[in-house]
Motif scaffolding. Sequence first.
Motif, short mmCIF file in Angstrom:
data_model
loop_
_atom_site.label_atom_id
_atom_site.label_comp_id
_atom_site.label_asym_id
_atom_site.label_seq_id
_atom_site.Cartn_x
_atom_site.Cartn_y
_atom_site.Cartn_z
N SER A 58 0.83 -1.21 0.00
CA SER A 58 0.00 0.00 0.00
C SER A 58 0.87 1.26 0.00
N VAL A 59 2.00 1.20 0.66
CA VAL A 59 2.93 2.34 0.68
C VAL A 59 3.60 2.48 -0.69
N GLN A 65 2.13 6.70 -7.10
CA GLN A 65 1.20 7.72 -7.59
C GLN A 65 1.73 9.13 -7.30
N VAL A 66 2.28 9.34 -6.12
CA VAL A 66 2.84 10.64 -5.77
C VAL A 66 4.05 10.95 -6.66
N GLY A 67 4.88 9.96 -6.87
CA GLY A 67 6.07 10.15 -7.69
C GLY A 67 5.75 10.55 -9.12
N LYS A 68 4.66 10.04 -9.67
CA LYS A 68 4.27 10.34 -11.05
C LYS A 68 3.61 11.70 -11.18
N VAL A 99 15.12 3.06 0.11
CA VAL A 99 16.04 1.96 0.44
C VAL A 99 16.60 2.23 1.83
N ALA A 100 16.65 1.20 2.64
CA ALA A 100 17.12 1.35 4.03
C ALA A 100 18.47 2.06 4.08
N PHE A 101 18.55 3.06 4.92
CA PHE A 101 19.76 3.83 5.21
C PHE A 101 20.27 4.69 4.04
N ASP A 102 19.50 4.77 2.95
CA ASP A 102 19.90 5.58 1.81
C ASP A 102 19.33 6.99 1.97
N ARG A 103 20.13 7.89 2.48
CA ARG A 103 19.69 9.27 2.69
C ARG A 103 20.12 10.18 1.54
N GLU A 104 20.78 9.62 0.52
CA GLU A 104 21.27 10.41 -0.60
C GLU A 104 20.26 10.49 -1.74
N THR A 105 19.56 9.40 -2.02
CA THR A 105 18.60 9.36 -3.12
C THR A 105 17.37 10.17 -2.73
N PRO A 106 16.90 11.05 -3.60
CA PRO A 106 15.70 11.84 -3.28
C PRO A 106 14.48 10.93 -3.04
N THR A 107 13.60 11.38 -2.17
CA THR A 107 12.35 10.66 -1.93
C THR A 107 11.36 11.05 -3.03
N VAL A 108 10.18 10.44 -3.01
CA VAL A 108 9.19 10.75 -4.05
C VAL A 108 8.62 12.17 -3.91
N ILE A 109 8.84 12.82 -2.78
CA ILE A 109 8.32 14.17 -2.60
C ILE A 109 9.40 15.25 -2.61
N THR A 110 10.64 14.86 -2.72
CA THR A 110 11.71 15.85 -2.75
C THR A 110 11.51 16.81 -3.92
N GLY A 111 11.39 18.11 -3.60
CA GLY A 111 11.22 19.14 -4.62
C GLY A 111 9.84 19.21 -5.24
N LYS A 112 8.91 18.38 -4.77
CA LYS A 112 7.56 18.34 -5.36
C LYS A 112 6.80 19.61 -5.00
N PRO A 113 6.29 20.37 -5.99
CA PRO A 113 5.49 21.55 -5.70
C PRO A 113 4.23 21.15 -4.91
N PHE A 136 6.14 20.87 5.09
CA PHE A 136 6.49 20.69 3.68
C PHE A 136 7.95 21.08 3.42
N SER A 137 8.37 22.20 3.98
CA SER A 137 9.76 22.62 3.80
C SER A 137 10.72 21.65 4.48
N TYR A 138 10.36 21.21 5.67
CA TYR A 138 11.22 20.31 6.44
C TYR A 138 11.45 19.00 5.69
N ILE A 139 10.41 18.48 5.05
CA ILE A 139 10.54 17.20 4.34
C ILE A 139 10.95 17.40 2.87
N ARG A 140 11.43 18.61 2.57
CA ARG A 140 12.06 18.95 1.29
C ARG A 140 11.10 18.99 0.10
N MET A 141 9.83 19.29 0.38
CA MET A 141 8.92 19.55 -0.72
C MET A 141 9.16 20.99 -1.17
N ASN A 142 8.44 21.45 -2.16
CA ASN A 142 8.59 22.81 -2.68
C ASN A 142 7.27 23.55 -2.49
#
Length: 185
Positions: A58-59, A65-68, A99-113, A136-142
């Motif tokens: 479910s996640v 859907q959010v990523g697209k 991916v566990a412990f991967d803090r480098e790869t952007p999440t599906v909401i990074t930079g998302k308006p 929103f700013s804290y979790i790196r959305m836009n």
Amino acid sequence: MSKKTVLLIVGSFRKNSFNQIIADYIAKELKKDVNVEFLDYRNVPLLEQDTEFPAPQSVKDVRDQVGKADAVWVVSPEYNGSYPAVLKNLLDWLSRPLVAFDRETPTVITGKPVTVSSIAGSTAGKFLRQNLSTLFSYIRMNPMEGTGTGLIIPAEAWRTGILNLTDEHKEALKKQVKEFLEFIK
């Protein structure tokens, strides 16, 4: 060039939710210019690190859907001066690494308006909108500048359970739609 997609996330699962009515109105206005989808996240479990990896299906589905989507619009009631737990839980899942412990790869909401609207009591969702804008700013959305649009629920809606949007409500939402479309160009 294909139309952009705006994903609407409603922070209430309540039948006849006033905020769902607002989201439906926003969707109708947006559909003149962009594709619109609603996110169904009822089956997303509570986030806990013991079951975070691998992510439940479910996640994965909501992340996909959010990523697209090209942009996100949150429409939510205000609960005790903040956001509902179901909405916070969703945003927590979306902000976590894929991916566990991967803090480098952007999440599906990074930079998302993203923007927010609320219809609530006398506060017009002021605290929800402020808290979400900060989150929103804290979790790196836009987040779009400002704290979105807040509307006050008319007294008769509280008594009857039926929300009829006023001309003032509609104009405020149309203004936000116009500004958000400019923001996501």
